[in-house]
Design a protein around this motif. Structure first.
Motif, PDB file in Angstrom:
ATOM      1  N   LEU A  55       1.652   6.205  -7.104  1.00  0.00           N
ATOM      2  CA  LEU A  55       0.374   7.243  -7.520  1.00  0.00           C
ATOM      3  C   LEU A  55       1.044   8.559  -7.621  1.00  0.00           C
ATOM      4  N   GLN A  78      -7.598   4.813  -3.623  1.00  0.00           N
ATOM      5  CA  GLN A  78      -6.161   4.183  -4.498  1.00  0.00           C
ATOM      6  C   GLN A  78      -6.731   3.783  -5.698  1.00  0.00           C
ATOM      7  N   LEU A 137       2.167   1.721  -3.532  1.00  0.00           N
ATOM      8  CA  LEU A 137       1.025   2.259  -4.090  1.00  0.00           C
ATOM      9  C   LEU A 137       1.027   3.819  -3.911  1.00  0.00           C
ATOM     10  N   ASP A 138       1.017   4.279  -2.858  1.00  0.00           N
ATOM     11  CA  ASP A 138       1.068   5.752  -2.527  1.00  0.00           C
ATOM     12  C   ASP A 138       1.983   6.341  -3.439  1.00  0.00           C
ATOM     13  N   ALA A 151      -4.707  -2.104  -3.161  1.00  0.00           N
ATOM     14  CA  ALA A 151      -5.324  -0.891  -3.114  1.00  0.00           C
ATOM     15  C   ALA A 151      -6.422  -0.886  -2.180  1.00  0.00           C
ATOM     16  N   GLN A 201       0.724  -1.228  -0.022  1.00  0.00           N
ATOM     17  CA  GLN A 201      -0.091  -0.157   0.009  1.00  0.00           C
ATOM     18  C   GLN A 201       0.956   1.126   0.047  1.00  0.00           C
ATOM     19  N   SER A 225      -2.728  -3.368  -7.528  1.00  0.00           N
ATOM     20  CA  SER A 225      -3.761  -3.142  -7.431  1.00  0.00           C
ATOM     21  C   SER A 225      -4.671  -3.995  -6.404  1.00  0.00           C
TER      22      SER A 225
END
Length: 476
Positions: free
Chosen positions: A123, A156, A119-120, A152, A116, A149
């Motif tokens: 993005l 997200q 992902l942050d 996510a 996660q 994903s």
């Protein structure tokens, strides 16, 4: 008589030398704990300045914390430091520096194996590439994020879809852009995210010539905030120009220019880059030089006192070992005491763990390899217990636990049996395995937290909380 006096003076000298060595070793053992606390304080200060809109002072605190990264024991704080430096740079349009620090933050997130957090960062890098007018790089980065994903959350997912829609809009793939913008608006968790998704959807309809749908979406778009107003005016101007209403389009564009000028005055790209360069060149260099001097002096002193310290510490070794195990027994008794509150238990365990950390450092100097391994295993077990107490304390005190997952749930379950057997038995009675959020919900419910407090702790919507409660009801 002279010989006896000489012997006494020798022992007094050895004692003084040993005492100095013990002080140096103790200071060295506690330096990591002190550095972690100082980094936390600097991060808290930076967050406060960010909330106040004072990016320069926030950057000063973050850069000071960056100078301590090499001294921090794990990757969590370095991740936070580099991520927020990148974010402040991005907010001030210093995009190249933002990408540099996002790259460092991504490396720390991968080291922690936290999808996660990865992902942050990915993005944010995608958005920065779009701001830099590098759509192909943005698309490749968004694809890297899409590969994660499965981990996510809804916000997200919404951002992944919005980035995809924006890229497809630039490729004139209006149908796909409209589809993904609509999906992004559906899963959006806040009005800002929904407004940006609807702006993309409206832009796709305008490019398609679908005026009816564009007008409908434009009327439903939220209008709060500078970015929202900018999106609405941009779309209104483009739509009116396409309809031949040049007077209306001109008014919309004039208002848009006024907002852009206002936003531009808030940007301090040159000042922010200059600030970081000055800090890197002057402050960090000076601090590193001072640290090297002190380390050199400490090493020289240790060379003189190592023999005396060995005499003193070897005589105290057995007594310290007994104190270490006595501390473990006291801690276990504390875990079983019902009358202690969770905050008192956390404070007591924190204090005792700090004492045991110091004792462990001292024991490691002269213990055998087997004894050191045994001490390390015991200390790791106690540290795991402390982690569980910290998680329980964070939950019942209403702190933000939106990032907590399986690791924190495991730590929590390990300490519930001695701390609250009734609650542990209730959680274990579930007919199906509980998710981490469901376990945290059970703890909140047991300690009488309101729905508002639960929503604030989870950082979620009331609908998401009702979903957790509904799923939990089927399992308990």
């Amino acid at each position: 008589m002279t010989q006896s006096t000489g012997i006494g003076q020798t022992w007094r000298s050895a004692f003084a030398v040993g005492l100095l060595a013990w002080c140096l070793i103790s200071c060295g053992g506690g330096s990591q704990l002190e550095g972690t606390a100082q980094a936390d304080a600097l991060l808290d200060s930076a967050m406060t300045f960010i909330d106040l809109g004072d990016d320069q002072r926030a950057m000063m605190a973050l850069k000071q914390a960056e100078g301590m990264i090499d001294e921090l024991p794990d990757a969590k704080q370095p991740y936070q430091i580099t991520y927020y430096i990148g974010w402040v740079n991005e907010r001030n349009r210093a995009y190249a520096l933002a990408q540099q620090y996002y790259g460092k933050a991504l490396a720390y997130a991968q080291k922690m194996q936290r999808p996660q957090l990865q992902l942050d960062v990915l993005l944010r890098r995608t958005q920065t590439f779009f701001d830099m007018n590098q759509p192909d790089s943005a698309w490749m980065t968004n694809q890297q994020a899409a590969a994660l994903s499965d981990h996510a959350d809804d916000s997200q997912h919404a951002l992944l879809l919005r980035h995809r829609a924006y890229y497809e809009l630039q490729l004139d793939s209006f149908d796909n852009a409209a589809q993904h913008a609509y999906q992004s608006a559906i899963v959006a968790q806040d009005s800002t995210s929904m407004g940006e998704a609807l702006a993309l959807l409206c832009a796709a309809y305008i490019r398609q010539g679908n005026d009816t749908q564009a007008e409908l979406v434009m009327r439903t778009m939220p209008g709060q905030g500078g970015a929202m107003q900018r999106n609405r005016l941009l779309l209104q101007g483009e739509y009116m120009e396409g309809k031949g209403d040049y007077e209306g389009a001109m008014k919309a564009y004039k208002r848009l220019v006024a907002i852009n000028d206002s936003l531009a005055r808030m940007q301090r790209n040159v000042e922010m880059v200059s600030l970081q360069e000055r800090y890197d060149r002057e402050v960090i260099s000076r601090e590193k030089a001072e640290q090297r001097i002190w380390y050199s002096l400490a090493i020289i002193a240790l060379l003189f006192v190592v023999f005396g310290s060995w005499l003193i510490l070897s005589r105290r070794h057995r007594r310290i070992y007994r104190r270490y195990h006595e501390g473990l027994r006291n801690m276990n008794r504390q875990l079983g005491a019902r009358e202690l509150t969770i905050s008192e238990l956390k404070a007591d365990i924190d204090r005792r763990l700090a004492e045991m950390q110091t004792l462990k450092q001292q024991l490691s100097q002269f213990s055998s390899q087997t004894a050191r391994r045994e001490v390390e295993e015991i200390f790791t077990s106690v540290s795991d217990t402390k982690a569980g107490i910290d998680v329980l304390y964070a939950i019942v005190s209403g702190q933000n636990i939106s990032q907590y997952g399986k690791r924190e749930e495991t730590a929590l379950r390990q300490i519930l049996q001695p701390v609250n057997p009734q609650l542990a038995a209730h959680i274990d009675s579930a007919t199906q395995p509980l998710t981490p959020k469901e376990v945290f919900y059970c703890v909140m419910q047991h300690y009488g937290m309101t729905d508002e407090e639960k929503i604030q702790a989870f950082c979620c919507t009331p609908q998401a909380l009702r979903s957790i409660k509904s799923r939990l009801g089927k399992k308990m």
